[in-house]
Design an enzyme around this catalytic site. Structure first.
Site, PDB file in Angstrom:
ATOM      1  N   GLY A  36       0.811  -1.221   0.000  1.00 36.66           N
ATOM      2  CA  GLY A  36       0.000   0.000   0.000  1.00 36.66           C
ATOM      3  C   GLY A  36       0.843   1.268   0.000  1.00 36.66           C
ATOM      4  CB  SER A  85      -5.577   7.175  12.372  1.00 35.55           C
ATOM      5  OG  SER A  85      -6.154   8.351  11.867  1.00 35.55           O
ATOM      6  CE  LYS A 129      -6.320   2.408  11.377  1.00 34.08           C
ATOM      7  NZ  LYS A 129      -5.348   1.364  11.032  1.00 34.08           N
ATOM      8  CG  ASP A 134      -1.081  -5.765   0.351  1.00 32.31           C
ATOM      9  OD1 ASP A 134      -0.615  -4.711   0.814  1.00 32.31           O
ATOM     10  OD2 ASP A 134      -2.224  -5.829  -0.166  1.00 32.31           O
ATOM     11  CG  ASN A 157      -6.822   0.680  -1.428  1.00 31.59           C
ATOM     12  OD1 ASN A 157      -7.440   0.934  -2.464  1.00 31.59           O
ATOM     13  ND2 ASN A 157      -6.345   1.628  -0.634  1.00 31.59           N
ATOM     14  CE1 TYR A 202      -9.016   3.792   9.234  1.00 32.81           C
ATOM     15  CE2 TYR A 202      -9.391   6.090   9.814  1.00 32.81           C
ATOM     16  CZ  TYR A 202      -8.526   5.061   9.508  1.00 32.81           C
ATOM     17  OH  TYR A 202      -7.160   5.285   9.488  1.00 32.81           O
TER      18      TYR A 202
HETATM   19  N1  NAD Z   1      -3.155   7.190   4.538  1.00 31.06           N
HETATM   20  C1  NAD Z   1      -3.739   7.779   5.574  1.00 31.06           C
HETATM   21  O1  NAD Z   1      -4.280   8.873   5.456  1.00 31.06           O
HETATM   22  C2  NAD Z   1      -3.710   7.125   6.930  1.00 31.06           C
HETATM   23  C3  NAD Z   1      -3.876   7.933   8.065  1.00 31.06           C
HETATM   24  C4  NAD Z   1      -3.868   7.327   9.311  1.00 31.06           C
HETATM   25  C5  NAD Z   1      -3.727   5.940   9.424  1.00 31.06           C
HETATM   26  N2  NAD Z   1      -3.578   5.181   8.307  1.00 31.06           N
HETATM   27  C6  NAD Z   1      -3.448   3.729   8.445  1.00 31.06           C
HETATM   28  O2  NAD Z   1      -2.212   3.307   7.902  1.00 31.06           O
HETATM   29  C7  NAD Z   1      -2.343   2.014   7.315  1.00 31.06           C
HETATM   30  C8  NAD Z   1      -1.818   2.048   5.904  1.00 31.06           C
HETATM   31  O3  NAD Z   1      -2.497   3.042   5.164  1.00 31.06           O
HETATM   32  P1  NAD Z   1      -2.222   3.316   3.640  1.00 31.06           P
HETATM   33  O4  NAD Z   1      -2.547   4.744   3.398  1.00 31.06           O
HETATM   34  O5  NAD Z   1      -0.909   2.794   3.239  1.00 31.06           O
HETATM   35  O6  NAD Z   1      -3.392   2.442   2.998  1.00 31.06           O
HETATM   36  P2  NAD Z   1      -3.385   1.470   1.725  1.00 31.06           P
HETATM   37  O7  NAD Z   1      -4.794   1.079   1.473  1.00 31.06           O
HETATM   38  O8  NAD Z   1      -2.615   2.096   0.625  1.00 31.06           O
HETATM   39  O9  NAD Z   1      -2.557   0.233   2.261  1.00 31.06           O
HETATM   40  C9  NAD Z   1      -3.137  -0.793   3.042  1.00 31.06           C
HETATM   41  C10 NAD Z   1      -2.708  -2.119   2.427  1.00 31.06           C
HETATM   42  O10 NAD Z   1      -3.229  -3.179   3.197  1.00 31.06           O
HETATM   43  C11 NAD Z   1      -3.728  -4.181   2.321  1.00 31.06           C
HETATM   44  N3  NAD Z   1      -4.731  -4.929   3.066  1.00 31.06           N
HETATM   45  C12 NAD Z   1      -5.929  -4.486   3.510  1.00 31.06           C
HETATM   46  N4  NAD Z   1      -6.568  -5.455   4.173  1.00 31.06           N
HETATM   47  C13 NAD Z   1      -5.770  -6.545   4.151  1.00 31.06           C
HETATM   48  C14 NAD Z   1      -5.902  -7.866   4.648  1.00 31.06           C
HETATM   49  N5  NAD Z   1      -6.988  -8.272   5.317  1.00 31.06           N
HETATM   50  N6  NAD Z   1      -4.880  -8.725   4.443  1.00 31.06           N
HETATM   51  C15 NAD Z   1      -3.784  -8.341   3.757  1.00 31.06           C
HETATM   52  N7  NAD Z   1      -3.614  -7.108   3.255  1.00 31.06           N
HETATM   53  C16 NAD Z   1      -4.595  -6.214   3.448  1.00 31.06           C
HETATM   54  C17 NAD Z   1      -4.254  -3.421   1.120  1.00 31.06           C
HETATM   55  O11 NAD Z   1      -4.331  -4.196  -0.054  1.00 31.06           O
HETATM   56  C18 NAD Z   1      -3.227  -2.303   0.982  1.00 31.06           C
HETATM   57  O12 NAD Z   1      -2.156  -2.663   0.151  1.00 31.06           O
HETATM   58  C19 NAD Z   1      -3.820   1.646   7.428  1.00 31.06           C
HETATM   59  O13 NAD Z   1      -3.985   0.820   8.555  1.00 31.06           O
HETATM   60  C20 NAD Z   1      -4.505   2.977   7.643  1.00 31.06           C
HETATM   61  O14 NAD Z   1      -5.694   2.880   8.353  1.00 31.06           O
HETATM   62  C21 NAD Z   1      -3.556   5.753   7.053  1.00 31.06           C
HETATM   63  O1  GDU Z   2     -12.010  16.547  -1.742  1.00 29.89           O
HETATM   64  C1  GDU Z   2     -11.700  17.024  -0.655  1.00 29.89           C
HETATM   65  C2  GDU Z   2     -11.101  16.253   0.360  1.00 29.89           C
HETATM   66  C3  GDU Z   2     -10.800  16.859   1.562  1.00 29.89           C
HETATM   67  N1  GDU Z   2     -11.064  18.172   1.769  1.00 29.89           N
HETATM   68  C4  GDU Z   2     -10.708  18.810   3.052  1.00 29.89           C
HETATM   69  O2  GDU Z   2      -9.338  18.634   3.244  1.00 29.89           O
HETATM   70  C5  GDU Z   2      -9.041  18.393   4.624  1.00 29.89           C
HETATM   71  C6  GDU Z   2      -8.292  17.084   4.743  1.00 29.89           C
HETATM   72  O3  GDU Z   2      -9.168  16.023   4.385  1.00 29.89           O
HETATM   73  P1  GDU Z   2      -8.677  14.508   4.192  1.00 29.89           P
HETATM   74  O4  GDU Z   2      -9.869  13.715   3.822  1.00 29.89           O
HETATM   75  O5  GDU Z   2      -7.507  14.478   3.294  1.00 29.89           O
HETATM   76  O6  GDU Z   2      -8.147  14.126   5.639  1.00 29.89           O
HETATM   77  P2  GDU Z   2      -8.888  14.150   7.063  1.00 29.89           P
HETATM   78  O7  GDU Z   2      -8.089  15.022   7.944  1.00 29.89           O
HETATM   79  O8  GDU Z   2     -10.310  14.456   6.920  1.00 29.89           O
HETATM   80  O9  GDU Z   2      -8.820  12.678   7.583  1.00 29.89           O
HETATM   81  C7  GDU Z   2      -7.999  11.609   7.084  1.00 29.89           C
HETATM   82  O10 GDU Z   2      -6.770  11.565   7.700  1.00 29.89           O
HETATM   83  C8  GDU Z   2      -6.829  11.432   9.102  1.00 29.89           C
HETATM   84  C9  GDU Z   2      -5.447  11.369   9.621  1.00 29.89           C
HETATM   85  O11 GDU Z   2      -5.462  12.190  10.690  1.00 29.89           O
HETATM   86  C10 GDU Z   2      -7.604  10.219   9.528  1.00 29.89           C
HETATM   87  O12 GDU Z   2      -6.894   9.015   9.275  1.00 29.89           O
HETATM   88  C11 GDU Z   2      -8.926  10.195   8.828  1.00 29.89           C
HETATM   89  O13 GDU Z   2      -9.582   9.018   9.165  1.00 29.89           O
HETATM   90  C12 GDU Z   2      -8.728  10.316   7.335  1.00 29.89           C
HETATM   91  O14 GDU Z   2      -9.905  10.327   6.590  1.00 29.89           O
HETATM   92  C13 GDU Z   2     -10.379  18.413   5.339  1.00 29.89           C
HETATM   93  O15 GDU Z   2     -10.563  19.661   5.883  1.00 29.89           O
HETATM   94  C14 GDU Z   2     -11.406  18.165   4.236  1.00 29.89           C
HETATM   95  O16 GDU Z   2     -12.640  18.753   4.484  1.00 29.89           O
HETATM   96  C15 GDU Z   2     -11.643  18.952   0.787  1.00 29.89           C
HETATM   97  O17 GDU Z   2     -11.875  20.138   0.975  1.00 29.89           O
HETATM   98  N2  GDU Z   2     -11.936  18.351  -0.410  1.00 29.89           N
END
Ligand code: NAD
Ligand code: GDU
Length: 351
Positions: A16, A134, A162, A37, A41, A158
């Site tokens: 991911g 998160s 977490k 993986d 996604n 979601y």
């Molecule tokens: N990207 C963000 O904004 C963000 C913010 C806070 C926390 N996180 C957390 O960080 C982690 C990674 O996020 P990311 O942005 O890289 O997401 P991502 O979707 O790009 O990566 C997650 C990966 O996990 C794999 N996966 C999902 N379920 C699985 C399963 N049951 N078995 C094996 N593989 C599985 C997916 O195929 C994917 O490759 C997640 O747990 C997410 O909740 C992400």
């Molecule tokens: O198309 C869009 C998308 C987002 N936003 C705004 O941009 C900011 C950031 O939005 P994101 O969706 O990129 O991120 P968030 O902070 O809302 O939240 C994301 O990142 C967080 C990390 O703190 C959590 O993991 C959360 O669950 C995940 O959705 C927000 O004010 C949102 O309203 C827009 O204006 N237009």
């Protein structure tokens, strides 16, 4: 020096967005890496790109298994043939709106998958874990910057997964003190690897701000919906703590080193953010500057549940992990644009 290719790290969800960037830094840091993986996604091409970025020599220290954490046998197969020194657990689902529509899917992937992982880790006596939490666990923070000991709160299914998974980690470590668990609370991960070969490639219409802006810039989407323009902030748009994914990746290496060196770390949470807040309008302007593209915007009502202003206190991670974000918004936009212009349709190319 604790890193050596004799230390073997299992990276769940390593294909991911955050996983691929972290695996690159792990391999460069001398660790051996095994990814599991299920491509829910992500795509195989992302793993191939990791090999490309690190080169043939370090690629020898990377293994990949297609498997699903919800299927305990997939984990058994891995753990029965390899001894892992620690696990970095990224695998899970992360889209807030989807979690509201399909909560059971989120409980299955995030909760069942993680519980299986703990069971198999315990069975094979691998008790060191870095977990992707998160900033969502702060809910609507009463104060900013967010400090790790603030009251936690879930705003949607979601976020609830977490929060539960943090509580589960604390319970397990309390009952079995030999576990060492680091919970990393990511703020808003953006940007891409400087090579332009790795980046975020969401399936469908992006939910998050930066991937959306990126798709407008390359002409895949016509305009950006700005959700909320009358927030009580300096320009009326909401403020977040955006963090470069390479800084985030390095935060995982710092956390791993801590796990290996600090016997009594217990179960500890750290924020991974920059400590600086940037508004939506500021982010749009920075991306326009980096890309030379105009990003048309449409002013829209607030997204339900969105907080006004969220950013991290970075003190604890700085002090205890010796880690601090290096990059600012300019570099985040530069690298994200480099990824976007080289891969306008992501890993798979134009459909
Ligand atoms: N990207 C963000 O904004 C963000 C913010 C806070 C926390 N996180 C957390 O960080 C982690 C990674 O996020 P990311 O942005 O890289 O997401 P991502 O979707 O790009 O990566 C997650 C990966 O996990 C794999 N996966 C999902 N379920 C699985 C399963 N049951 N078995 C094996 N593989 C599985 C997916 O195929 C994917 O490759 C997640 O747990 C997410 O909740 C992400
Ligand atoms: O198309 C869009 C998308 C987002 N936003 C705004 O941009 C900011 C950031 O939005 P994101 O969706 O990129 O991120 P968030 O902070 O809302 O939240 C994301 O990142 C967080 C990390 O703190 C959590 O993991 C959360 O669950 C995940 O959705 C927000 O004010 C949102 O309203 C827009 O204006 N237009």
């Amino acid at each position: 020096m604790v890193s050596s290719s004799s230390q073997k790290i299992l990276v769940t969800g390593g294909a991911g967005f955050i996983g691929t960037h972290t695996v690159v830094q792990l391999l460069k840091g001398g660790f051996s890496v095994s990814i599991i993986d299920n491509f829910d996604n992500s795509v195989m091409e992302a793993v191939d790109r990791v090999r490309e970025v690190v080169g043939p020599h370090l690629s020898q220290n990377l293994e990949f298994t297609q498997g699903d954490l919800r299927n305990r046998d997939d984990l058994e197969k891995l753990f029965s043939k390899t001894t892992f020194d620690a696990v970095i657990h990224f695998a899970g689902l992360k889209a807030v709106a989807e979690s509201v529509a399909k909560p059971r899917r989120y409980f299955d992937f995030n909760l069942v998958g993680t519980i299986n992982l703990y069971e198999v880790m315990a069975k094979y006596n691998c008790k060191k874990m870095v977990f992707s939490s998160s900033a969502t666990v702060y809910g609507q923070p009463e104060k900013i910057p967010c400090e790790e000991d603030f009251k936690l709160q879930a705003m949607n299914p979601y976020g609830r997964t977490k929060l539960f998974l943090e509580e589960i980690a604390r319970d397990i470590q309390k009952a079995e003190p030999e576990w060492r668990i680091v919970l990393l609370r990511y703020f808003n991960p953006v940007g891409a690897h400087e090579s332009g070969k790795l980046g975020e490639d969401p399936k469908g219409i992006p939910n998050n701000l930066m991937p959306y802006i990126q798709q407008v810039a390359v002409g895949r989407l016509p305009e950006l919906n700005v959700y909320g323009y009358d927030y009580p902030t300096r320009d009326g748009s909401a403020i977040r703590d955006y963090i470069h994914v390479m800084d985030l990746a390095d935060g995982h290496i710092a956390a791993l080193r801590k796990l290996f060196t600090m016997e009594n770390i217990g179960c500890t949470a750290y924020n991974l953010g920059t400590g600086r807040g940037t508004s939506v309008f500021e982010m749009v302007a920075a991306f326009e500057k980096a890309s030379g593209k105009n990003i048309p915007i449409k002013l829209c009502p607030k997204r339900p549940g969105d907080a006004t202003e969220v950013y991290a206190s970075t003190e604890k991670a700085e002090k205890e992990l010796g880690w601090k974000a290096k990059y600012g918004v300019e570099e985040m936009c530069r690298d994200q644009w480099n990824w976007a212009k080289n891969n306008p349709w992501g890993y798979a190319g134009k459909p």
